[in-house]
Write a protein that holds these residues in place. Sequence first.
Motif, PDB file in Angstrom:
ATOM      1  N   PHE A 530       0.818  -1.265   0.068  1.00  0.00           N
ATOM      2  CA  PHE A 530      -0.093  -0.012  -0.344  1.00  0.00           C
ATOM      3  C   PHE A 530       0.685   1.408   0.299  1.00  0.00           C
ATOM      4  CE2 PHE A 530      -2.282   3.112   3.082  1.00  0.00           C
ATOM      5  CZ  PHE A 530      -3.190   3.376   2.257  1.00  0.00           C
ATOM      6  N   HIS A 531       1.856   0.838   0.927  1.00  0.00           N
ATOM      7  CA  HIS A 531       2.703   2.290   1.084  1.00  0.00           C
ATOM      8  C   HIS A 531       3.677   2.658  -0.701  1.00  0.00           C
ATOM      9  CE1 HIS A 531       5.913   4.802   2.507  1.00  0.00           C
ATOM     10  NE2 HIS A 531       5.120   5.712   3.170  1.00  0.00           N
ATOM     11  N   SER A 532       4.256   1.915  -1.238  1.00  0.00           N
ATOM     12  CA  SER A 532       5.133   1.960  -2.274  1.00  0.00           C
ATOM     13  C   SER A 532       4.034   2.220  -3.748  1.00  0.00           C
ATOM     14  CB  SER A 532       5.351   0.771  -1.733  1.00  0.00           C
ATOM     15  OG  SER A 532       6.268  -0.255  -1.338  1.00  0.00           O
ATOM     16  N   MET A 533       2.623   2.091  -3.293  1.00  0.00           N
ATOM     17  CA  MET A 533       2.500   2.288  -4.592  1.00  0.00           C
ATOM     18  C   MET A 533       1.117   3.495  -4.044  1.00  0.00           C
ATOM     19  SD  MET A 533      -1.762   0.288  -5.481  1.00  0.00           S
ATOM     20  CE  MET A 533      -0.312  -1.369  -5.746  1.00  0.00           C
ATOM     21  N   PHE A 534       0.989   3.942  -2.954  1.00  0.00           N
ATOM     22  CA  PHE A 534       0.847   5.416  -3.464  1.00  0.00           C
ATOM     23  C   PHE A 534       1.536   6.616  -2.467  1.00  0.00           C
ATOM     24  CE2 PHE A 534      -3.269   2.398  -3.022  1.00  0.00           C
ATOM     25  CZ  PHE A 534      -3.645   2.991  -4.267  1.00  0.00           C
ATOM     26  N   ALA A 535       2.336   6.241  -1.900  1.00  0.00           N
ATOM     27  CA  ALA A 535       3.275   7.746  -1.387  1.00  0.00           C
ATOM     28  C   ALA A 535       3.825   8.503  -2.057  1.00  0.00           C
ATOM     29  CB  ALA A 535       4.014   6.364  -0.547  1.00  0.00           C
ATOM     30  N   ARG A 536       3.434   9.690  -2.195  1.00  0.00           N
ATOM     31  CA  ARG A 536       4.018  10.385  -2.843  1.00  0.00           C
ATOM     32  C   ARG A 536       4.230  11.582  -2.317  1.00  0.00           C
ATOM     33  NH1 ARG A 536      -0.880  11.052  -6.746  1.00  0.00           N
ATOM     34  NH2 ARG A 536       0.357  12.859  -7.223  1.00  0.00           N
ATOM     35  N   LYS A 537       5.307  12.296  -3.314  1.00  0.00           N
ATOM     36  CA  LYS A 537       5.689  13.640  -2.408  1.00  0.00           C
ATOM     37  C   LYS A 537       5.111  15.160  -2.302  1.00  0.00           C
ATOM     38  CE  LYS A 537      10.756  12.550  -2.403  1.00  0.00           C
ATOM     39  NZ  LYS A 537      12.182  13.255  -2.923  1.00  0.00           N
ATOM     40  N   ASP A 538       4.562  15.084  -3.624  1.00  0.00           N
ATOM     41  CA  ASP A 538       3.501  15.752  -4.435  1.00  0.00           C
ATOM     42  C   ASP A 538       2.026  16.012  -3.332  1.00  0.00           C
ATOM     43  OD1 ASP A 538       3.299  13.874  -5.670  1.00  0.00           O
ATOM     44  OD2 ASP A 538       1.893  14.659  -7.336  1.00  0.00           O
ATOM     45  N   ARG A 539       2.039  14.596  -2.850  1.00  0.00           N
ATOM     46  CA  ARG A 539       0.283  14.767  -2.421  1.00  0.00           C
ATOM     47  C   ARG A 539       0.678  13.589  -1.655  1.00  0.00           C
ATOM     48  NH1 ARG A 539      -5.521  12.773  -5.831  1.00  0.00           N
ATOM     49  NH2 ARG A 539      -6.605  12.909  -3.786  1.00  0.00           N
ATOM     50  N   LEU A 540      -0.469  13.832   0.063  1.00  0.00           N
ATOM     51  CA  LEU A 540      -0.859  12.902   1.036  1.00  0.00           C
ATOM     52  C   LEU A 540      -1.537  12.026   0.736  1.00  0.00           C
ATOM     53  CD1 LEU A 540      -0.417  15.091   3.977  1.00  0.00           C
ATOM     54  CD2 LEU A 540       1.774  14.616   3.046  1.00  0.00           C
ATOM     55  N   ILE A 541      -1.088  10.781   0.433  1.00  0.00           N
ATOM     56  CA  ILE A 541      -2.476   9.812   1.516  1.00  0.00           C
ATOM     57  C   ILE A 541      -3.892   9.754   1.729  1.00  0.00           C
ATOM     58  CG2 ILE A 541      -3.192   7.197   2.444  1.00  0.00           C
ATOM     59  CD1 ILE A 541      -0.298   6.511   0.739  1.00  0.00           C
ATOM     60  N   ASP A 542      -5.180  10.337   1.336  1.00  0.00           N
ATOM     61  CA  ASP A 542      -6.415  10.730   2.001  1.00  0.00           C
ATOM     62  C   ASP A 542      -6.981   9.109   1.892  1.00  0.00           C
ATOM     63  OD1 ASP A 542      -7.586  10.225  -0.129  1.00  0.00           O
ATOM     64  OD2 ASP A 542      -6.838  12.264  -0.759  1.00  0.00           O
ATOM     65  N   MET A 543      -8.156   9.168   2.410  1.00  0.00           N
ATOM     66  CA  MET A 543      -9.173   7.822   2.978  1.00  0.00           C
ATOM     67  C   MET A 543      -9.658   7.656   1.888  1.00  0.00           C
ATOM     68  SD  MET A 543      -9.376   6.684   5.942  1.00  0.00           S
ATOM     69  CE  MET A 543     -10.669   5.978   5.597  1.00  0.00           C
ATOM     70  N   SER A 544      -9.929   8.611   0.481  1.00  0.00           N
ATOM     71  CA  SER A 544     -10.140   7.887  -0.379  1.00  0.00           C
ATOM     72  C   SER A 544      -9.165   6.725  -1.314  1.00  0.00           C
ATOM     73  CB  SER A 544     -10.662   8.993  -1.737  1.00  0.00           C
ATOM     74  OG  SER A 544      -9.452   9.757  -2.111  1.00  0.00           O
ATOM     75  N   VAL A 545      -7.864   7.235  -0.825  1.00  0.00           N
ATOM     76  CA  VAL A 545      -6.847   6.341  -1.474  1.00  0.00           C
ATOM     77  C   VAL A 545      -6.960   4.621  -0.913  1.00  0.00           C
ATOM     78  CG1 VAL A 545      -4.352   5.891  -1.894  1.00  0.00           C
ATOM     79  CG2 VAL A 545      -5.349   7.933  -2.079  1.00  0.00           C
ATOM     80  N   LEU A 546      -6.992   4.800   0.611  1.00  0.00           N
ATOM     81  CA  LEU A 546      -6.916   4.045   1.275  1.00  0.00           C
ATOM     82  C   LEU A 546      -8.324   2.973   1.036  1.00  0.00           C
ATOM     83  CD1 LEU A 546      -7.011   3.291   5.283  1.00  0.00           C
ATOM     84  CD2 LEU A 546      -8.527   2.851   4.455  1.00  0.00           C
ATOM     85  N   ARG A 547      -9.607   3.225   0.440  1.00  0.00           N
ATOM     86  CA  ARG A 547     -11.071   2.532   0.473  1.00  0.00           C
ATOM     87  C   ARG A 547     -10.615   1.959  -0.983  1.00  0.00           C
ATOM     88  NH1 ARG A 547     -17.349   3.976   0.436  1.00  0.00           N
ATOM     89  NH2 ARG A 547     -16.380   5.951   0.683  1.00  0.00           N
ATOM     90  N   LYS A 548      -9.912   2.750  -2.056  1.00  0.00           N
ATOM     91  CA  LYS A 548      -9.455   2.496  -3.105  1.00  0.00           C
ATOM     92  C   LYS A 548      -8.699   1.319  -3.098  1.00  0.00           C
ATOM     93  CE  LYS A 548      -7.182   3.668  -7.651  1.00  0.00           C
ATOM     94  NZ  LYS A 548      -6.810   5.220  -8.704  1.00  0.00           N
ATOM     95  N   PHE A 549      -8.157   1.221  -2.249  1.00  0.00           N
ATOM     96  CA  PHE A 549      -7.004  -0.001  -2.305  1.00  0.00           C
ATOM     97  C   PHE A 549      -7.603  -1.147  -2.164  1.00  0.00           C
ATOM     98  CE2 PHE A 549      -4.054  -2.232   0.318  1.00  0.00           C
ATOM     99  CZ  PHE A 549      -2.980  -2.896  -0.863  1.00  0.00           C
ATOM    100  N   PHE A 550      -8.387  -1.724  -0.853  1.00  0.00           N
ATOM    101  CA  PHE A 550      -9.286  -2.490  -0.796  1.00  0.00           C
ATOM    102  C   PHE A 550     -10.091  -2.827  -1.329  1.00  0.00           C
ATOM    103  CE2 PHE A 550      -6.682  -0.898   3.219  1.00  0.00           C
ATOM    104  CZ  PHE A 550      -6.282  -2.706   3.820  1.00  0.00           C
ATOM    105  N   THR A 551     -10.829  -1.837  -1.924  1.00  0.00           N
ATOM    106  CA  THR A 551     -12.045  -2.269  -2.444  1.00  0.00           C
ATOM    107  C   THR A 551     -11.350  -2.648  -4.507  1.00  0.00           C
ATOM    108  OG1 THR A 551     -13.036  -0.418  -2.608  1.00  0.00           O
ATOM    109  CG2 THR A 551     -13.833  -1.386  -0.870  1.00  0.00           C
ATOM    110  N   LYS A 552     -10.873  -2.039  -4.629  1.00  0.00           N
ATOM    111  CA  LYS A 552     -10.769  -1.875  -6.102  1.00  0.00           C
ATOM    112  C   LYS A 552      -9.190  -2.690  -6.728  1.00  0.00           C
ATOM    113  CE  LYS A 552     -13.853   1.810  -7.454  1.00  0.00           C
ATOM    114  NZ  LYS A 552     -13.951   3.462  -7.754  1.00  0.00           N
ATOM    115  N   ILE A 553      -8.041  -2.307  -5.822  1.00  0.00           N
ATOM    116  CA  ILE A 553      -6.739  -2.719  -5.847  1.00  0.00           C
ATOM    117  C   ILE A 553      -6.733  -4.056  -5.696  1.00  0.00           C
ATOM    118  CG2 ILE A 553      -4.369  -1.734  -6.062  1.00  0.00           C
ATOM    119  CD1 ILE A 553      -4.866   0.525  -6.123  1.00  0.00           C
ATOM    120  N   ARG A 554      -6.884  -4.037  -4.176  1.00  0.00           N
ATOM    121  CA  ARG A 554      -7.186  -5.879  -3.950  1.00  0.00           C
ATOM    122  C   ARG A 554      -8.312  -6.042  -2.965  1.00  0.00           C
ATOM    123  NH1 ARG A 554      -2.185  -7.989  -2.355  1.00  0.00           N
ATOM    124  NH2 ARG A 554      -3.830  -8.962  -1.409  1.00  0.00           N
ATOM    125  N   PRO A 555      -9.249  -6.219  -3.982  1.00  0.00           N
ATOM    126  CA  PRO A 555     -10.533  -6.980  -3.450  1.00  0.00           C
ATOM    127  C   PRO A 555     -10.864  -7.776  -2.880  1.00  0.00           C
ATOM    128  CG  PRO A 555     -10.387  -6.990  -5.883  1.00  0.00           C
ATOM    129  CD  PRO A 555      -9.233  -6.333  -5.692  1.00  0.00           C
TER     130      PRO A 555
END
Length: 763
Positions: A530-555
């Motif tokens: 999860f962290h490797s996929m979404f950690a970026r310098k220009d944007r912080l990880i928010d809840m929409s990203v967390l929901r997307k990971f567990f429902t769409k990327i790793r359902p």
Amino acid sequence: MSTVETALERIAQSVGEGGRKDPIPFHEFLQVLTDRPQAALRNIFQLFHDMIKSHISEGVDEYPDDPESIHYALYDCSRLFVEDTDNPFFADRLFANRLINLVEALKRGTQQNKIYIFEGPHGCGKSTFLNNLLMRFERYANTAEGSTYETVWRLDRRVLGSFRKGETNVFLDKLENLLDEYELRQSDVIAAKNSQQTGDEYIEIPCPSHDHPILMVPKASRRMFFNDLFKDERRVLEILGDKEYDWIFRNHPCTICSSLYQALIGKLKDPIEVLHMIHARPLQFNRRLGEGISVYNPGDKPLKQTVLTNDILQNRINALLQDSNQVRYIFSRFAKTNNGIYALMDVKSHNVERLMELHNIISEGVHKVEDIEENVSSLFLALMNPEDKQNIQDFPSFSDRIESIKIPYVLDIATEVEIYRNIFGRHIDESFLPRVLHNFARVIIASRLKTESAAMKEWIGDAEKYRLFCDPNLHLLKMEIYTGYIPKWLTEEDRKRLNAKRRRRIIAESEHEGEAGFSGRESIKIFNEFHSMFARKDRLIDMSVLRKFFTKIRPDLSELIPAGFLDSLVRMYNYSILQEVKESLYDYNEEQISRDIQNYMFAVNFEPGAVERNRFTGQKLEISEEFFESIEGRLLGAAADPFRRRAFRKETQNEYTSRTLTQEIVSEGKPVTETGLYQTLYQRYVYNLKEKALDPFLDNENFRRAIKDYDTEDFRTYDKRIRDDVTTLIANLVETYRYTQKGAKEMCIYVIDNELAREFAAP
């Protein structure tokens, strides 16, 4: 001195400091005992307790004044399991409390005749826990602070070989002296090779069972001995009257020490001379050598040699005491961990046999070595996977000798997050908006909880009333309780209903949770992805990203997450940050609010059209419907109809005349601002102001852009009112809620873009 000599000298010095200390005579040990009785009189259970407590500071109870507290404290276990370790173990709050309860019970003297099995599923860190625990114990026990004493006999050959009237005739006496002289020369050669004596005049016999020197005092005389040793009656009572010191008056020395004592009494006829041959030295624990600590893995085959001895030392004892059958220097491997720790890593394979072998030892406290009985008083520890319970189910008589301590997967949010920080670095916090990292941990922990909780349902009843803060199964609330936090969003009624009995029932359910779901190893792997996929310098990880990971990327991961939990988690997060934004944007004049409330309380006693001077503020009021409507709009909300406003006005006037004025102000002399009615109206007023704080900006695109441009040159181009509002908002989020400036900006954009104000608008 050359650098080589300096280096060698330092090695010699360090080895000398950490090496085995020389034994001290019994009378010197008694002086140590009288100076520091609690430290000198410790068996393995007391020593284990002291080691744990020396590494874990006093627990923190966040609600010390709560009469319903169950003392579910926060213990910092980092010094015990994390610092200076190759593989840290993180004890969550639940397990830390179990461990402290266990060691407190050991100190109180309830430690006898049990084996303590730490039970947990694969991947929970059992082996890491035990290895770190034993490593820390070994280090502690080999320091001055953690030292405990063992018995060493020093048989004075000059005393034992001297002439005694009536024992022999002159001829036999001369013969004995000749034999002694010959034996002395022969034993000196052997001793030089085997380091079994301290000089020509002594034979040194260590107790293989590590018996405490105080056990050499005859059992029948020990109470009288302590009364004579401690003249201070208070100090005597501390030892004689405390359950934890029962072992001093109950235990026997090992058969070797007992037979030595009897042989020497028979030869010397004087107990004082026998005691002069007893010495004490700090017991050195060494796991690798099996001294004081023995650890067995399932694949370790049983030893063929079950009886151990020392033939050279046995011959010297026989020669000196002149009776080959009086003292038999034989013992088993259990003697090496008597007054120490005997541990089994997983109860399977050969360790099942070892556990069964412990049955009689734990039941009776003795072990048969040929035809003698060997005392065994050890701290028996073992690790077990849940499926391995079947290995001991065929021995029902053993069940009451086993105490199980659960090590489940982590169920404490703060501990789960600390694991991620330790493995991936504390900088991971910089990749997340506040709360989102902890919400990832909540998703993982939710998979480890039982779907339904009888204790939570009995306490809360209908979970729907907390839908803004919790999920239908109340998992989010339960996690807070496990972490030691009682949420502020609970109603006053439910907070009062959380009595000690209910709280214990909730905590007790943890004994049956954490056995399924994402394991510790799996959660680390998932977080890394999860962290490797979404950690970026220009944007912080928010809840929409967390929901997307567990429902769409790793359902596939959602199969272990309770149904509806993610939606509830997002809703709770959205509602919470919306309140933070409203609170931070709220910047009204507190004095003006206070005046409005006092004016309203005074004005409700008059009809519209009256002109009166307020006795509280001194302000002249022109009382009209417009006056009432402006304040009631803030007290009840702009949507309140005239009928609702007039009814509220009447209720307020009744409360003012019946209680506020007559009782609180006149009788009790309270200022108007301290009355119950004022406080209630003030809270209503402020609440509605905050609820509507975002309304002017919902459809204002300039407000959104100003947030993005904050702290840039472009920010100066915006209207002063917008600049002031945005500056206040960002500053309050940073100061009050500990956002970074970047995090505050991104969170505000998240609130606006997801239209959270409309989503949670009051109907």
